[in-house]
Design a protein around this motif. Structure first.
Motif, mmCIF file in Angstrom:
data_model
loop_
_atom_site.group_PDB
_atom_site.id
_atom_site.type_symbol
_atom_site.label_atom_id
_atom_site.label_comp_id
_atom_site.label_asym_id
_atom_site.label_seq_id
_atom_site.Cartn_x
_atom_site.Cartn_y
_atom_site.Cartn_z
ATOM 1 N N ASP A 1 -6.331 6.684 -0.009
ATOM 2 C CA ASP A 1 -5.558 7.176 0.226
ATOM 3 C C ASP A 1 -4.591 8.517 -0.006
ATOM 4 O OD1 ASP A 1 -5.627 5.046 2.072
ATOM 5 O OD2 ASP A 1 -3.128 4.353 1.709
ATOM 6 N N VAL A 2 -5.163 8.375 -1.441
ATOM 7 C CA VAL A 2 -3.931 9.255 -2.566
ATOM 8 C C VAL A 2 -5.745 10.656 -2.800
ATOM 9 C CG1 VAL A 2 -3.623 10.408 -4.408
ATOM 10 C CG2 VAL A 2 -2.359 8.730 -3.315
ATOM 11 N N LEU A 3 -6.416 10.214 -2.915
ATOM 12 C CA LEU A 3 -7.498 10.697 -3.733
ATOM 13 C C LEU A 3 -8.011 11.589 -2.739
ATOM 14 C CD1 LEU A 3 -9.216 9.115 -5.987
ATOM 15 C CD2 LEU A 3 -8.102 10.413 -6.422
ATOM 16 N N THR A 4 -8.376 10.449 -1.165
ATOM 17 C CA THR A 4 -9.491 11.993 0.051
ATOM 18 C C THR A 4 -8.323 12.465 0.680
ATOM 19 O OG1 THR A 4 -8.558 9.049 1.502
ATOM 20 C CG2 THR A 4 -10.593 9.700 0.315
ATOM 21 N N PRO B 1 0.154 12.060 -3.909
ATOM 22 C CA PRO B 1 0.522 11.427 -4.279
ATOM 23 C C PRO B 1 2.305 12.232 -4.522
ATOM 24 C CG PRO B 1 -0.678 12.801 -5.382
ATOM 25 C CD PRO B 1 -1.057 13.244 -3.925
ATOM 26 N N GLY B 2 2.923 11.004 -4.656
ATOM 27 C CA GLY B 2 4.323 11.245 -4.274
ATOM 28 C C GLY B 2 5.637 10.669 -5.521
ATOM 29 N N GLY B 3 4.722 10.584 -6.293
ATOM 30 C CA GLY B 3 5.453 9.604 -7.635
ATOM 31 C C GLY B 3 5.666 10.527 -8.437
ATOM 32 N N ARG B 4 7.286 10.834 -9.583
ATOM 33 C CA ARG B 4 7.295 11.513 -10.586
ATOM 34 C C ARG B 4 7.231 10.474 -11.938
ATOM 35 N NH1 ARG B 4 5.604 14.043 -6.198
ATOM 36 N NH2 ARG B 4 6.667 15.645 -5.585
ATOM 37 N N LEU B 5 7.408 11.398 -13.209
ATOM 38 C CA LEU B 5 7.663 10.761 -14.214
ATOM 39 C C LEU B 5 8.687 9.189 -14.117
ATOM 40 C CD1 LEU B 5 4.872 12.395 -16.777
ATOM 41 C CD2 LEU B 5 5.159 9.980 -15.339
ATOM 42 N N PHE C 1 3.231 16.267 -9.645
ATOM 43 C CA PHE C 1 3.118 17.143 -8.557
ATOM 44 C C PHE C 1 2.392 16.433 -6.879
ATOM 45 C CE2 PHE C 1 0.559 19.400 -12.178
ATOM 46 C CZ PHE C 1 1.686 20.186 -12.597
ATOM 47 N N GLY C 2 2.476 16.775 -6.130
ATOM 48 C CA GLY C 2 1.933 16.529 -4.684
ATOM 49 C C GLY C 2 1.066 17.241 -4.555
ATOM 50 N N TYR C 3 0.617 17.460 -2.687
ATOM 51 C CA TYR C 3 -0.765 18.772 -2.630
ATOM 52 C C TYR C 3 -0.078 19.742 -2.106
ATOM 53 C CZ TYR C 3 -4.271 15.006 -3.404
ATOM 54 O OH TYR C 3 -4.499 14.185 -4.615
ATOM 55 N N THR C 4 1.056 19.988 -1.995
ATOM 56 C CA THR C 4 1.966 21.082 -1.619
ATOM 57 C C THR C 4 2.727 21.848 -2.327
ATOM 58 O OG1 THR C 4 2.872 22.263 0.446
ATOM 59 C CG2 THR C 4 3.903 20.348 -0.865
ATOM 60 N N ASP C 5 3.309 23.259 -2.106
ATOM 61 C CA ASP C 5 3.785 23.653 -3.648
ATOM 62 C C ASP C 5 5.046 23.806 -2.816
ATOM 63 O OD1 ASP C 5 2.011 24.626 -5.093
ATOM 64 O OD2 ASP C 5 1.553 26.231 -3.790
ATOM 65 N N TRP C 6 6.120 23.967 -3.480
ATOM 66 C CA TRP C 6 8.474 23.786 -3.269
ATOM 67 C C TRP C 6 8.316 25.155 -4.063
ATOM 68 C CZ3 TRP C 6 10.031 20.871 0.162
ATOM 69 C CH2 TRP C 6 9.440 20.029 0.620
ATOM 70 N N THR C 7 9.366 25.893 -3.594
ATOM 71 C CA THR C 7 10.210 26.976 -3.470
ATOM 72 C C THR C 7 11.700 26.731 -3.859
ATOM 73 O OG1 THR C 7 8.659 28.343 -3.785
ATOM 74 C CG2 THR C 7 10.969 29.794 -3.971
ATOM 75 N N TYR C 8 11.928 26.750 -5.671
ATOM 76 C CA TYR C 8 13.247 26.200 -5.252
ATOM 77 C C TYR C 8 14.463 28.053 -4.893
ATOM 78 C CZ TYR C 8 12.714 21.909 -7.139
ATOM 79 O OH TYR C 8 12.512 20.328 -6.999
ATOM 80 N N GLU C 9 15.645 27.777 -4.144
ATOM 81 C CA GLU C 9 16.498 29.141 -3.884
ATOM 82 C C GLU C 9 17.555 28.703 -4.067
ATOM 83 O OE1 GLU C 9 15.610 29.151 0.323
ATOM 84 O OE2 GLU C 9 13.657 29.532 0.287
ATOM 85 N N SER C 10 17.890 28.063 -4.208
ATOM 86 C CA SER C 10 19.541 27.448 -4.651
ATOM 87 C C SER C 10 20.262 26.718 -5.625
ATOM 88 C CB SER C 10 20.102 28.600 -4.232
ATOM 89 O OG SER C 10 20.358 27.919 -2.934
ATOM 90 N N VAL C 11 20.859 26.912 -5.856
ATOM 91 C CA VAL C 11 22.087 25.451 -6.304
ATOM 92 C C VAL C 11 23.397 25.811 -6.309
ATOM 93 C CG1 VAL C 11 21.463 25.570 -9.088
ATOM 94 C CG2 VAL C 11 22.203 23.304 -7.651
ATOM 95 N N ARG D 1 0.795 -1.303 -0.009
ATOM 96 C CA ARG D 1 0.230 -0.206 0.097
ATOM 97 C C ARG D 1 0.518 1.201 -0.165
ATOM 98 N NH1 ARG D 1 -5.285 0.331 4.229
ATOM 99 N NH2 ARG D 1 -6.060 2.399 3.403
ATOM 100 N N GLU D 2 1.916 1.530 0.714
ATOM 101 C CA GLU D 2 2.908 2.554 0.885
ATOM 102 C C GLU D 2 3.309 2.747 -0.857
ATOM 103 O OE1 GLU D 2 6.817 3.751 3.035
ATOM 104 O OE2 GLU D 2 5.610 1.627 3.358
ATOM 105 N N ILE D 3 3.974 1.330 -1.159
ATOM 106 C CA ILE D 3 4.847 1.375 -2.851
ATOM 107 C C ILE D 3 4.043 2.376 -3.484
ATOM 108 C CG2 ILE D 3 6.175 0.595 -3.971
ATOM 109 C CD1 ILE D 3 6.876 -1.842 -2.624
ATOM 110 N N ALA D 4 1.957 1.547 -2.775
ATOM 111 C CA ALA D 4 1.472 2.510 -3.991
ATOM 112 C C ALA D 4 0.870 3.462 -4.379
ATOM 113 C CB ALA D 4 0.167 1.361 -4.099
ATOM 114 N N ARG D 5 0.960 4.400 -3.034
ATOM 115 C CA ARG D 5 0.198 5.612 -3.204
ATOM 116 C C ARG D 5 1.597 6.709 -3.169
ATOM 117 N NH1 ARG D 5 -0.398 4.636 3.166
ATOM 118 N NH2 ARG D 5 1.274 4.875 4.277
ATOM 119 N N ARG D 6 2.964 5.996 -2.978
ATOM 120 C CA ARG D 6 4.218 6.841 -2.843
ATOM 121 C C ARG D 6 4.328 6.831 -4.864
ATOM 122 N NH1 ARG D 6 8.190 6.493 0.277
ATOM 123 N NH2 ARG D 6 9.297 7.792 -1.450
#
Length: 831
Positions: free
Chosen positions: A657-660, A665-669, A719-729, A336-341
């Motif tokens: 788990d993810v829809l509610t 959702p933790g995946g990236r293509l 995408f997840g359910y929050t936003d991210w700001t990239y500040e520096s590299v 279940r964890e791997i699936a939602r991730r």
């Protein structure tokens, strides 16, 4: 400028000894001493016998040296065991594409630990996994069983998987070595691949796993590479795999791939599977006696097999490689964890997570009858399957969920499943029952020793699938047969078919097992009223077959209603709800081992269904249940698109788990998604037996960017359910440090991706490529820094003139972001 390294092409002796600069652990040294002593006590015939399967899944025991029988089993998402039966269920994890979509090698390692636990429970010593071939073309029919189009990501996930399995004391066979990237004519195709493409793409995951996880086995493929079949490919196996990389495990053939006694042993093949008929065994001993093979070649192969046996704890006197096993893993929880991730949210216009109290209309045949794994040798039988309908029914308040089928992707008959309770009765020539076994579906496949207890091939004359069927719907039900031979089909006491089913003239008989079932009966049935069904097969096994297989299918199709009517009903249900969730899917006729795809379209009327639902409800969420890319022509017409791959047995619970919003959702293509028309690499069909890899090093995102084409969804996107700001590299000492802030309102996890791009265009190199990645977690407003190593290999190319790796000096952009098409921060370095 290019800085070349010394040529590493010299081959060490096939002894499995570590590279000179590697320290040898005392336990390894002691184990090697036991191996050498055991080898010295074997005569030629025993050694040759040990290199050949004694049956479909195992090697012979040799009591004279304290060696037990070594057992292998198919993976990669579960452990089938030596019998393909539902009597001994297996945990079914999400597909390898799903595991790669987590971009989390540690999670892959945990999956491996679980699979080792399953293997030990089933008496298995070696798991025939993972598959680390690349998604060269989106038409590859078996891509659900491989990880990615990118060799670096594939290598990282595969390293984690192998490390986890072997941490549990079970061996792996990294497969299929090498360039086994499509299914069309896979037994005979000669893939023509440049040395540079081999090194930078197709060999790269194998090399990374050998270096990072020290696998105990590799499986060589059916196909040829540049004119030599892989089971005889001395240069790739002995010179590169063993010589350059220091691999000291076993090299086992894919099943029936070994074709020549002398050429296979000279090419570095240790084990020819399956048995008892192989090119090794007595034939190999005879070749030595006739002077066609040096006995030292056999000794080297036997040494590798004994080393594997010692590592897995089945060679007397040798301490196993793992003496303290990991703690017990909860298989259902991890699945279940791997699936939602793994779920990748590729579009979300505010529809997800579902607002509390929303009325939800769930639509789609795959929402009720979940497809949780791909077809072919990866198939296992879990103890339970949680469908999307099951998962959402449990998660949502009573009365808030409705269901409509909408459109069924299965336009053909499929293996008898829902409503069927079947067993297999085995009879001798006189009609006496000599054995029986329950079967999980109408598809029966027995390989080698899979036969029920008390049944042998010598005594078996017929197999009858028999039992009851309780229909879910009233109306005309269609029944059919897949397979070759003499069949008798009965439904509700009536014989509908009694005769031979033969291949079309000139057709490959092997394809009959993947072809659509032939309709043979139609019966008017009433919902809820059980009827008796049976399909009898008269067993025919040609004497010449290497592997004995009994395979046939009792197929079924429910009454077919007017598709327009079903879509209209689903649209009405959607109109009455606050949110519509449509589950669309591929079928086993689209994604399976044994054939490639003809197109990337969803089967049936599913595209029409999505458009009708989107027109009825602006809050339409589409869940895409496929193992690899499909075209989504309506993607901009819906509020959200969630890819859930083949999500394993707990897929429906993870989806809830993810829809509610219980989890994001933790995946990236792990692979680019786009239309077949735009896809740069599509050729998977050989011409005159040959398939040239004319694209060179430009596959996947490398090819999309070279051609200047825009896919539907780019590599790394999600995408997840929050936003991210990239500040520096910033880059110091070979490490890129990226600072990100969670600028959203809830805790989340981000996959920070780092790419390299030469500042000066070079037509021979990709525009940019993945150099590293790392996962980070942070709460709302929290900033974190993560270090991503930039490996030397990321700056190298294979110099075909010098036959070595070349470090390419110059100026590079180091780009960090959320996908290859969404790069947020950049710095420039000179190397």
């Amino acid at each position: 400028m290019a800085e070349t390294q010394g040529n590493q092409g010299s081959s060490r002796a096939n002894q499995g000894s570590p590279p000179a600069n590697e320290a040898v652990h005392p336990a390894d040294r002691a184990r090697e001493a036991v191996v050498e002593a055991a080898l010295g006590r074997l005569d030629l015939d025993a050694k040759a016998r040990l290199l050949a399967g004694q049956d479909t899944w195992s090697l012979p025991a040799l009591p004279e040296i304290g060696l037990k029988s070594l057992v292998m089993s198919d993976g990669p998402i579960g452990v089938r065991g030596v019998r393909w039966t539902a009597d001994d269920p297996s945990v079914a994890l999400p597909s390898p594409t799903a595991l790669a979509a987590t971009w989390d090698p540690e999670l892959a390692c945990r999956a491996g630990v679980l699979l080792a636990q399953e293997a030990r429970r089933k008496g298995v010593h070696v798991l025939l996994a993972p598959t680390v071939n690349l998604h060269r073309s989106p038409l590859g029919g078996r891509h659900f069983e491989a990880y990615s189009e990118d060799p670096y990501l594939t290598g990282r996930i595969g390293t984690g998987y192998v490390a986890g399995v072997q941490e549990g004391g079970v061996g792996t066979t990294v497969k299929h070595f090498v360039a086994n990237d499509a299914e069309t004519d896979r037994f005979t195709v000669n893939n023509l691949v440049s040395e540079r493409a081999l090194r930078e793409l197709y060999l790269a995951p194998f090399e990374a796993i050998v270096a990072g996880a020290h696998p105990w086995g590799v499986m060589t493929a059916y196909n040829s590479v540049n004119g030599t079949t892989m089971t005889e490919h001395r240069r790739l196996v002995d010179e590169i795999l063993r010589g350059e990389w220091g691999f000291d495990g076993i090299n086992v053939s894919d099943w029936t791939a070994a074709r020549s006694t002398v050429a296979a042993i000279d090419g570095g093949l240790d084990i020819a599977m399956p048995g008892p008929q192989t090119v090794y065994g007595a034939a190999l001993a005879q070749a030595v006696r006739e002077g066609r093979v040096a006995e030292a070649k056999i000794d080297a192969a036997v040494r590798n097999v004994l080393r594997l046996a010692a590592r897995t704890g089945i060679l007397e006197g040798a301490e196993p490689a793992v003496t303290e096993l990991p703690g017990t893993v909860d298989g259902e929880a991890l699945a279940r964890e791997i699936a939602r991730r793994s779920f990748v949210l590729v579009r979300n216009e505010g529809a997800l997570p579902l607002p509390e109290g929303h009325r939800v209309a769930l639509i789609g045949a795959a929402a009720r009858d979940a497809r949780v794994l791909g077809g072919g040798s990866a198939t296992v039988f879990p103890a339970r399957i949680v469908s999307p309908l099951d998962g959402l029914t449990a998660a949502l308040p009573e009365g808030s969920l409705t269901y409509a089928i909408g459109a069924d992707p299965n336009e053909e008959l499929a293996a008898a499943d829902k409503g069927f309770e079947l067993r297999a009765d085995c009879r001798d020539v006189d009609g006496n029952v000599i054995g029986t076994a329950p079967v999980p579906s109408g598809h029966l496949q027995w390989m080698g020793n899979d036969l029920p207890e008390g049944v042998t091939y010598d005594t078996l004359h017929s197999v009858e699938l028999t039992g009851t069927f309780t229909p879910r719907e009233s109306g005309p039900h269609t029944f059919g047969v897949r397979g070759l031979g003499e069949f008798t089909l009965k439904v509700d006491g009536t014989t509908h078919f009694d005769g031979p089913q033969l291949p079309a003239e000139g057709a490959d008989p092997f394809q009959a097992y993947f072809a659509p079932p032939a309709p043979r009966a139609e019966a008017e049935l009433r919902a809820g009223e059980p009827v008796e069904v049976s399909l009898k097969y008269v067993v025919t096994l040609p004497e010449s077959v290497t592997m004995k297989v009994i395979a046939f299918t009792l197929a079924h199709q429910e009454p077919q209603r007017d598709p327009d009517e079903l879509i209209a009903e689903a649209a009405e249900a959607a109109r009455a709800a606050d949110t519509a969730v449509v589950v669309v899917a591929t079928t086993e006729r689209v994604e399976s081992e044994g054939f490639d795809r003809k197109d990337l379209r969803l089967p049936g009327r599913q595209d029409d269904l999505v458009r009708a639902i989107a027109a009825a409800n602006p809050n339409t969420v589409v869940v895409v249940n496929s193992g690899s890319p499909v075209e989504l022509p309506w993607r901009d017409e819906v509020a959200a698109v969630l890819l859930d791959w083949f999500p394993g047995q707990e897929g429906g619970a993870a989806l809830a788990d993810v829809l509610t919003g219980a989890y994001e959702p933790g995946g990236r293509l792990p692979t680019t998604w786009g239309s077949l028309t735009d896809a740069p690499v599509t050729q998977v069909t050989p011409v005159d037996g040959e398939l040239p890899y004319t694209e060179g090093v430009f596959i996947g995102y490398r090819a999309w960017q070279k051609e200047g084409r825009t896919p539907s969804y780019a590599f790394g996107h999600g995408f997840g359910y929050t936003d991210w700001t990239y500040e520096s590299v910033k880059v110091e000492g070979g490490t890129a440090t990226v600072r990100v802030t969670n600028s959203g309102t809830r805790v989340g996890r981000e996959v920070v991706q780092v790419y390299l791009a030469p500042t000066e265009a070079d037509a021979e190199r990709p525009v940019r490529w993945l150099a590293g990645f790392a996962g980070v977690e942070a709460g709302p407003g929290e900033s974190v820094e993560v270090g991503v190593e930039l490996p030397r290999r990321a700056f190298e190319i294979w110099d075909e003139t010098a036959n070595s790796w070349a470090f390419v000096k110059g100026s590079y952009e180091v780009e960090a972001g959320r996908s290859i098409a969404d790069l947020r921060v950049t710095t420039t370095i000179d190397v």
